[in-house]
Design an enzyme around this catalytic site. Structure first.
Site, PDB file in Angstrom:
ATOM      1  N   SER A  29       0.814  -1.198   0.000  1.00 42.03           N
ATOM      2  CA  SER A  29       0.000   0.000   0.000  1.00 42.03           C
ATOM      3  C   SER A  29       0.857   1.261   0.000  1.00 42.03           C
ATOM      4  CB  SER A  29      -0.983  -0.042   1.177  1.00 42.03           C
ATOM      5  OG  SER A  29      -2.105   0.759   0.902  1.00 42.03           O
ATOM      6  N   ASP A  55      -9.300  -5.311  -5.270  1.00 44.30           N
ATOM      7  CA  ASP A  55      -8.872  -4.314  -4.289  1.00 44.30           C
ATOM      8  C   ASP A  55      -9.703  -3.048  -4.485  1.00 44.30           C
ATOM      9  OD1 ASP A  55      -7.545  -2.511  -2.639  1.00 44.30           O
ATOM     10  OD2 ASP A  55      -5.565  -3.327  -3.105  1.00 44.30           O
ATOM     11  N   HIS A 101      -7.454  -5.924  -0.627  1.00 47.42           N
ATOM     12  CA  HIS A 101      -6.229  -5.210  -0.238  1.00 47.42           C
ATOM     13  C   HIS A 101      -5.424  -6.120   0.689  1.00 47.42           C
ATOM     14  CE1 HIS A 101      -4.069  -1.475  -0.320  1.00 47.42           C
ATOM     15  NE2 HIS A 101      -4.029  -1.379   0.993  1.00 47.42           N
TER      16      HIS A 101
END
Length: 624
Positions: free
Chosen positions: A195, A300, A331
């Site tokens: 991320s 995601d 995610h």
């Protein structure tokens, strides 16, 4: 713990577009290399743990002193003359929010020395002849400066850590004593992270910094505009300032940066401007000299799939050595999806790019894609070789629909039923499986009775099947068992709770989505208000995907306007006419499958929804 197997040696180096697909082999094998791979020969408990504050070229907090980023190191206690490469995770989350499925934070002993680094990287790789560096991004944890959310100061701080490892930037201990890494560092660095962490790896790679040999961006951002804007539509207002406030406690010292995050990000227009250009790494893909191992979930909904797909294509255009893993969860880190396979593959990747070991990892298929729950297949590349754009018209009539701020469930349910606020178009039932691999789009010929409205498109698989349930817990669930990946100390164990995919049987699934603020149909840099009564051709980009719609299922295209679950676009009450005969759905289709002609479409009523019935605005998310 799985035991790695020695790999075959490469016979020769291959040059692709000026890049070597194999680094030059070392002249003599270091003590931690046996049988063509690194093995755990160093005592993790006896590793050297230290902190260095690296000077950066910025003074974001404007205090007249160059900013410094804190670099917490764990490295093997090698013999004199033995040098090791560095695996680096630069993150804003080490003090505020944690890393990994179990939310681990950095921990320090009574002397302020790092005693626990989050995640397994140091536990597993330090005994194998690697150092690990956990870098606090500017303005977070023990770093000075300001957190500018993907901006130049943040990237410059992480880049400075690489420069220090290569003797190009000054570093200091806590008491101000200069310190160098030359005695133990080879200067070779691999950046990894999920991320936000992986996003900064992308940003640093785009600087072309020497010494960065490889990056492993997991569920990472390549354009912060596309993370916070969906083609002109705001995801959430005030998003940059919100993120800064979550990860940094230096807001008072960073008034100018905070003001820029609020004022220069152009919430009022949704335009792409200089603020966003400074946070867009894709135009600098030609400067990337590091190999890239991309990992992303095709479902995601936090860091959506254009983030990897466009970065991947830009890297391909510049012949950057690369590899990709795609999975069907959300995610999620692959450590919490295919743990044994991931650790083994990552071990090979770092051995190849950081240690110069010719283990054949670059001769394996470039792409690994989850094609069904728990089933992963390999391919020569992604999108799948032979994929082609196939277009189909939407119908033969002109239909209209008025904005109703529908929830996603309401928008896609019962596709053959008339639902106010949507147009549902169906292709099928399919006579053979339809494999989509790449980026779809829908080109619409429209009339709008307002200066703008949001246009939302969804592709839906209608047909009962057991699928990854990415809508709950990102598609994974934490188990009661655990497994260990590396060596441990009383302060930092290498054991983590196991994780499994979550599946569910349902009669439909949203495959992918796309949004466009209609006034941005000509450019994301400025708005062009629509004139009532005039026809416009607009293209709604749909997020990249890789999925198969089974034979017997029906593919649906669902068109709505404002989308309260994903954006803050207002319900303008607009009525949109769509000329189905001159509109086109374009899909990236692998194989010989075709689409059957669409029906005329579902004509909907135009009654506006009462304000009290509309859903709340979307919640802000962390790119965590």
């Amino acid at each position: 713990m799985p035991v790695a197997v020695p790999r075959a040696l490469l016979v020769a180096l291959v040059v692709l577009g000026g890049f070597l697909t194999a680094p030059p082999p070392a002249s003599a094998a270091p003590p931690f290399v046996r049988g063509g791979e690194t093995v755990p020969v160093y005592d993790y408990a006896d590793a050297i743990r230290e902190s260095v504050w690296v000077q950066t070229p910025t003074d974001a907090d404007e205090d007249g002193v160059p900013d410094r980023v804190a670099v917490d190191l764990v490295r093997p206690r090698t013999a004199p003359g033995v040098k090791v490469p560095v695996i680096m995770d630069a993150s804003p989350y080490y003090a505020c929010c944690g890393r990994g499925n179990e939310g681990e934070l950095k921990e320090y002993d009574e002397n302020g020395v790092i005693s626990k680094e989050p995640l397994f990287y140091d536990n597993y790789f330090v005994p194998r002849g690697y150092a690990f560096a956990g870098v606090d991004l500017s303005g977070t944890n023990r770093s000075t400066g300001c957190e500018d959310v993907g901006g130049p100061a943040e990237v410059a701080g992480a880049k400075a850590a690489i420069d220090w490892l290569n003797g190009r930037a000054p570093g200091f201990t806590a008491d101000g004593t200069p310190v160098s890494a030359r005695a133990w560092s080879t200067g070779k660095v691999g950046m990894i992270g999920k991320s936000w962490d992986g996003s900064i790896a992308n940003g640093v790679a785009a600087t072309g910094v020497r010494g960065l040999e490889t990056t492993v961006p997991i569920a990472a951002i390549s354009s912060w505009y596309d993370y916070m804007r969906y083609n002109g539509s705001l995801r959430s207002s005030g998003y940059p300032g919100y993120l800064q406030g979550v990860v940094s406690d230096r807001i008072a010292e960073c008034a100018a940066v905070t003001a820029s995050l609020a004022n220069d990000s152009a919430d009022e227009t949704g335009d792409y401007n200089a603020f966003w250009r400074a946070r867009d790494y894709r135009p600098s893909a030609g400067q990337v000299h590091a190999s890239v191992f991309v990992v992303h979930g095709v479902n995601d909904l936090n860091v959506t799939t254009p983030q990897f797909a466009e970065w991947w294509q830009d890297l391909a255009a510049h012949h950057v050595p690369r590899k990709i893993w795609l999975h069907k969860t959300g995610h999620v880190d692959p450590f919490d999806l295919r743990r044994a396979e991931w650790v083994d593959t990552l071990h090979q990747w770092f051995d190849f790019w950081l240690q110069g070991l010719p283990n054949g990892v670059m001769r394996a298929p470039r792409a690994t894609v989850e094609t069904a729950p728990g089933t992963f297949t390999s391919a020569r590349d992604w999108p799948l070789p032979g994929t082609r754009p196939v277009s189909a018209r939407l119908g033969s009539s002109v239909v209209s629909y008025t904005d109703e701020s529908l929830s996603e469930d309401a928008a896609v349910a019962s596709p053959s039923t008339e639902v106010p606020g949507r147009i549902a178009l169906l292709y099928g039932p399919l006579t053979s499986p339809l494999r989509l691999s790449g980026t779809p789009s829908v080109r619409l010929r429209v009339q709008v009775d307002r200066p703008t409205t949001q246009l939302t498109a969804r592709l839906v698989d209608y047909g009962t099947a057991t699928r990854v349930d990415y809508g709950r817990g990102e598609g994974v669930r934490t188990l009661a068992t655990e497994s260990c990946w590396g060596a441990s100390t009383p302060a930092d164990d290498a054991c983590y709770l196991d994780v499994a995919e979550r599946t569910a049987t349902a009669d439909h699934e949203v495959l992918t989505r796309g949004w466009l603020d209609a006034a941005h149909h000509r450019s994301l840099r400025f708005t062009t208000p629509l004139q009532p009564g005039r026809w416009y051709t607009v293209t709604v980009p749909i997020s990249a995907s890789d999925t198969t719609v089974a034979a017997g299922h029906t593919l649906g295209l669902v068109l709505t306007q404002s989308d309260p679950e994903f954006t803050e676009a207002a319900n303008t009450g607009a009525t949109v006419k769509v000329d189905l005969a001159t509109s086109r759905l374009t899909l990236p289709i692998s194989g010989k499958a075709t689409l059957q002609p669409a029906p005329a479409g579902t004509v909907v009523t135009t009654a506006p929804i009462a304000p009290a019935e509309r859903k709340a605005q979307p919640r802000l998310q962390l790119p965590q």
